[in-house]
Design a protein around this motif. Structure first.
Motif, PDB file in Angstrom:
ATOM      1  N   GLU A   7      25.600  28.514  44.786  1.00 44.28           N
ATOM      2  CA  GLU A   7      24.477  28.917  45.640  1.00 44.28           C
ATOM      3  C   GLU A   7      24.953  29.646  46.898  1.00 44.28           C
ATOM      4  OE1 GLU A   7      21.140  26.755  48.472  1.00 44.28           O
ATOM      5  OE2 GLU A   7      21.879  25.656  46.720  1.00 44.28           O
ATOM      6  N   LEU A   8      26.131  29.244  47.410  1.00 44.18           N
ATOM      7  CA  LEU A   8      26.624  29.793  48.675  1.00 44.18           C
ATOM      8  C   LEU A   8      27.690  30.868  48.497  1.00 44.18           C
ATOM      9  CD1 LEU A   8      26.929  26.437  50.673  1.00 44.18           C
ATOM     10  CD2 LEU A   8      25.039  28.063  50.704  1.00 44.18           C
ATOM     11  N   GLY A   9      28.361  30.878  47.362  1.00 51.15           N
ATOM     12  CA  GLY A   9      29.433  31.844  47.125  1.00 51.15           C
ATOM     13  C   GLY A   9      29.639  32.041  45.643  1.00 51.15           C
ATOM     14  N   LYS A  10      30.688  32.762  45.297  1.00 46.27           N
ATOM     15  CA  LYS A  10      30.959  33.100  43.906  1.00 46.27           C
ATOM     16  C   LYS A  10      31.990  32.143  43.312  1.00 46.27           C
ATOM     17  CE  LYS A  10      28.495  36.964  43.813  1.00 46.27           C
ATOM     18  NZ  LYS A  10      27.344  37.171  42.906  1.00 46.27           N
ATOM     19  N   LEU A  11      31.637  31.537  42.186  1.00 48.75           N
ATOM     20  CA  LEU A  11      32.558  30.678  41.449  1.00 48.75           C
ATOM     21  C   LEU A  11      33.079  31.432  40.235  1.00 48.75           C
ATOM     22  CD1 LEU A  11      30.522  27.349  41.591  1.00 48.75           C
ATOM     23  CD2 LEU A  11      32.699  27.786  42.745  1.00 48.75           C
ATOM     24  N   VAL A  12      34.408  31.426  40.064  1.00 49.21           N
ATOM     25  CA  VAL A  12      35.028  32.164  38.954  1.00 49.21           C
ATOM     26  C   VAL A  12      35.996  31.253  38.216  1.00 49.21           C
ATOM     27  CG1 VAL A  12      34.843  34.399  40.132  1.00 49.21           C
ATOM     28  CG2 VAL A  12      36.916  33.003  40.434  1.00 49.21           C
ATOM     29  N   ASN A  13      36.292  31.628  36.977  1.00 50.59           N
ATOM     30  CA  ASN A  13      37.341  30.947  36.218  1.00 50.59           C
ATOM     31  C   ASN A  13      38.680  31.300  36.863  1.00 50.59           C
ATOM     32  OD1 ASN A  13      39.300  30.103  34.404  1.00 50.59           O
ATOM     33  ND2 ASN A  13      38.193  30.812  32.597  1.00 50.59           N
ATOM     34  N   PRO A  14      39.389  30.331  37.434  1.00 49.46           N
ATOM     35  CA  PRO A  14      40.632  30.647  38.153  1.00 49.46           C
ATOM     36  C   PRO A  14      41.749  31.167  37.262  1.00 49.46           C
ATOM     37  CG  PRO A  14      40.364  28.270  37.947  1.00 49.46           C
ATOM     38  CD  PRO A  14      39.089  28.893  37.456  1.00 49.46           C
ATOM     39  N   ASP A  15      41.596  31.010  35.942  1.00 52.09           N
ATOM     40  CA  ASP A  15      42.614  31.494  34.999  1.00 52.09           C
ATOM     41  C   ASP A  15      42.262  32.862  34.410  1.00 52.09           C
ATOM     42  OD1 ASP A  15      44.321  29.190  35.111  1.00 52.09           O
ATOM     43  OD2 ASP A  15      42.805  28.112  33.953  1.00 52.09           O
ATOM     44  N   ASP A  16      41.123  33.403  34.806  1.00 55.69           N
ATOM     45  CA  ASP A  16      40.652  34.674  34.246  1.00 55.69           C
ATOM     46  C   ASP A  16      40.779  35.778  35.294  1.00 55.69           C
ATOM     47  OD1 ASP A  16      39.289  36.829  33.151  1.00 55.69           O
ATOM     48  OD2 ASP A  16      37.749  35.577  32.222  1.00 55.69           O
ATOM     49  N   SER A  17      41.885  36.502  35.254  1.00 54.40           N
ATOM     50  CA  SER A  17      42.143  37.548  36.241  1.00 54.40           C
ATOM     51  C   SER A  17      41.084  38.641  36.222  1.00 54.40           C
ATOM     52  CB  SER A  17      43.522  38.177  36.002  1.00 54.40           C
ATOM     53  OG  SER A  17      44.541  37.228  36.179  1.00 54.40           O
ATOM     54  N   SER A  18      40.595  38.984  35.032  1.00 57.18           N
ATOM     55  CA  SER A  18      39.587  40.048  34.927  1.00 57.18           C
ATOM     56  C   SER A  18      38.276  39.643  35.592  1.00 57.18           C
ATOM     57  CB  SER A  18      39.342  40.417  33.464  1.00 57.18           C
ATOM     58  OG  SER A  18      38.860  39.304  32.731  1.00 57.18           O
ATOM     59  N   GLU A  19      37.914  38.346  35.484  1.00 62.45           N
ATOM     60  CA  GLU A  19      36.697  37.860  36.134  1.00 62.45           C
ATOM     61  C   GLU A  19      36.851  37.867  37.657  1.00 62.45           C
ATOM     62  OE1 GLU A  19      33.757  33.931  36.322  1.00 62.45           O
ATOM     63  OE2 GLU A  19      35.308  34.037  34.760  1.00 62.45           O
ATOM     64  N   ILE A  20      38.030  37.477  38.130  1.00 63.03           N
ATOM     65  CA  ILE A  20      38.289  37.507  39.572  1.00 63.03           C
ATOM     66  C   ILE A  20      38.220  38.942  40.078  1.00 63.03           C
ATOM     67  CG2 ILE A  20      39.983  37.009  41.391  1.00 63.03           C
ATOM     68  CD1 ILE A  20      41.122  34.825  39.473  1.00 63.03           C
ATOM     69  N   GLU A  21      38.832  39.867  39.330  1.00 60.36           N
ATOM     70  CA  GLU A  21      38.818  41.279  39.732  1.00 60.36           C
ATOM     71  C   GLU A  21      37.392  41.829  39.759  1.00 60.36           C
ATOM     72  OE1 GLU A  21      40.420  45.632  38.177  1.00 60.36           O
ATOM     73  OE2 GLU A  21      41.362  43.804  37.402  1.00 60.36           O
ATOM     74  N   LYS A  22      36.629  41.533  38.732  1.00 63.82           N
ATOM     75  CA  LYS A  22      35.244  42.013  38.656  1.00 63.82           C
ATOM     76  C   LYS A  22      34.410  41.482  39.822  1.00 63.82           C
ATOM     77  CE  LYS A  22      31.145  41.883  35.685  1.00 63.82           C
ATOM     78  NZ  LYS A  22      30.539  41.273  34.460  1.00 63.82           N
ATOM     79  N   THR A  23      34.591  40.212  40.143  1.00 61.51           N
ATOM     80  CA  THR A  23      33.820  39.605  41.236  1.00 61.51           C
ATOM     81  C   THR A  23      34.220  40.192  42.582  1.00 61.51           C
ATOM     82  OG1 THR A  23      33.716  37.560  39.933  1.00 61.51           O
ATOM     83  CG2 THR A  23      33.114  37.406  42.261  1.00 61.51           C
ATOM     84  N   LEU A  24      35.513  40.390  42.788  1.00 56.56           N
ATOM     85  CA  LEU A  24      35.985  41.030  44.022  1.00 56.56           C
ATOM     86  C   LEU A  24      35.411  42.440  44.144  1.00 56.56           C
ATOM     87  CD1 LEU A  24      39.729  39.920  44.193  1.00 56.56           C
ATOM     88  CD2 LEU A  24      38.050  39.635  46.026  1.00 56.56           C
ATOM     89  N   ASP A  25      35.413  43.170  43.051  1.00 53.99           N
ATOM     90  CA  ASP A  25      34.890  44.537  43.050  1.00 53.99           C
ATOM     91  C   ASP A  25      33.407  44.549  43.439  1.00 53.99           C
ATOM     92  OD1 ASP A  25      34.906  47.316  42.687  1.00 53.99           O
ATOM     93  OD2 ASP A  25      34.314  47.128  40.585  1.00 53.99           O
ATOM     94  N   GLU A  26      32.647  43.607  42.877  1.00 52.71           N
ATOM     95  CA  GLU A  26      31.211  43.521  43.182  1.00 52.71           C
ATOM     96  C   GLU A  26      30.977  43.262  44.670  1.00 52.71           C
ATOM     97  OE1 GLU A  26      29.760  40.437  40.678  1.00 52.71           O
ATOM     98  OE2 GLU A  26      29.789  41.666  38.851  1.00 52.71           O
TER      99      GLU A  26
END
Length: 380
Positions: A316-335
């Motif tokens: 609700e307050l921030g973005k939660l990502v799979n910490p082992d999924d680099s592509s998901e982290i990259e996509k979220t950072l890009d957004e």
């Protein structure tokens, strides 16, 4: 009559880690409840020195520092504990004292604060026996509570979940411009996109997630050529050397800065300097740093497999990502880099964080624990 409460700690004022911040919030809660004549508080700190005390959190007569005199601390804690109504242990390393207090004074309620990784390990039989003797284990997150149940076989009715809070004296900024002194210190420009992590940078805590952020930095730099990643926190030589090798491997030396320890007084300014706080950890007990960052109006990315889920209120307050999924982290950072928060959105985020993790709500839960034996009770 006020409830006699003894709070036993390792450190409160002599260090600035997450556990110490929790301890300070409890100290101030006891201070306030003492002013209301609800409790008669005493705080014993094993490692602090008497001059470490911050008068905003405790009165002089409420605080006793033992300056690393462990045997004296244990003896005094035991004698005081058996004459107390409630004893709160700040750390599992104080468990043996709590066990002795229960042996000599069964009527005394003994509660243990469970923060995270320190209680997730298998315990030797004597410690496990002592853990089961406690009246309550106060877990800082649902994740920590589940780990305690699965690893130690603790019954659900022995565990309560009490999320950490924003420090009662935390500074909430109302203007969000990047501080000029920090821009100059780190040789940055106001128009640069800045990512930030803040944790202990030590070889025993590689689960904090900065490795994955470093690995995706080259891809992000292609889209954001001025991007800079600040890794803050006290480091050990082994981990610093390892990170330097990673930086060289990825050829990103001009886009990353290991800025080391940050003084408590400058933490908010570093959040204001940054555009995104990113720390997709896998073993976070809760993560006070997340709520402090959001309280400063900063977008946050955290892992979805640990106590960070509580700190971000299930996303609700921030973005939660799979910490082992680099592509998901990259996509979220890009957004987030494409759509930065404006000042009104930052103020709205501050209000949400304060509502969810206010000191006042936390103090009320501590009061209920002491008076009623549970923070879950609903008062009419």
């Amino acid at each position: 009559m006020p409830h006699k409460v003894l709070f036993l700690t390792l450190k409160v004022f002599g260090f600035t880690g997450g556990i110490e911040k929790v301890c300070r919030s409890i100290c101030r809660s006891l201070y306030d409840l003492g002013e209301e004549n609800i409790v008669e508080p005493t705080v014993y700190s094993m490692y602090d020195k008497y001059f470490d005390r911050d008068s905003r959190y405790l009165k002089k007569q409420q605080y006793h520092a033992f300056n690393e005199h462990r045997k004296y601390f244990v003896i005094k804690s035991l004698l005081k504990g058996i004459r107390s109504d409630v004893v709160i242990l700040s750390h599992i390393n104080l468990l043996s004292i709590g066990y002795l207090i229960k042996r000599f004074s069964p009527k005394t309620k003994v509660y243990l604060l469970a923060h995270g990784i320190e209680i997730w390990r298998k315990l030797p039989e004597p410690k496990l026996k002592a853990l089961k003797r406690l009246d309550k284990i106060i877990a800082v997150s649902h994740f920590t509570a589940e780990r305690i149940k699965s690893i130690h076989g603790t019954k659900e009715d022995k565990i309560e979940i009490l999320n950490n809070c924003i420090d009662p004296f935390y500074f909430f900024p109302t203007k969000f411009s990047k501080p000029k002194p920090l821009l100059e210190r780190y040789q940055l420009h106001p128009d640069q996109k800045i990512l930030m992590s803040l944790s202990r940078v030590v070889s025993s805590e590689k689960y904090k997630g900065y490795d994955n952020t470093i690995s995706i930095l080259p891809h992000l730099i292609k889209k954001y050529p001025k991007l800079v990643y600040l890794i803050a926190g006290k480091s050990d030589d082994e981990e610093k050397l390892r990170l330097e090798k990673l930086i060289t491997k990825h050829q990103i030396a001009n886009h990353i800065k290991l800025i080391g320890f940050i003084d408590e007084a400058e933490i908010t300014d570093h959040f204001l300097l940054s555009d995104i706080f990113v720390m997709p950890s896998k073993k976070e007990g809760f993560g006070i740093v997340f709520i402090e960052a959001m309280a400063s109006g900063l977008s946050v990315i955290a892992g979805n497999k640990d106590g960070s889920v509580d700190a971000l209120k299930n996303g609700e307050l921030g973005k939660l990502v799979n910490p082992d999924d680099s592509s998901e982290i990259e996509k979220t950072l890009d957004e987030l880099l494409k759509s930065p928060l404006n000042d009104n959105e930052k103020i709205a985020l501050q209000k949400k964080v304060l509502k969810a993790f206010s000191y006042e709500k936390y103090r009320e839960s501590i009061k209920k624990l002491i008076v009623y034996g549970t923070s879950y009770i609903m008062l009419l």
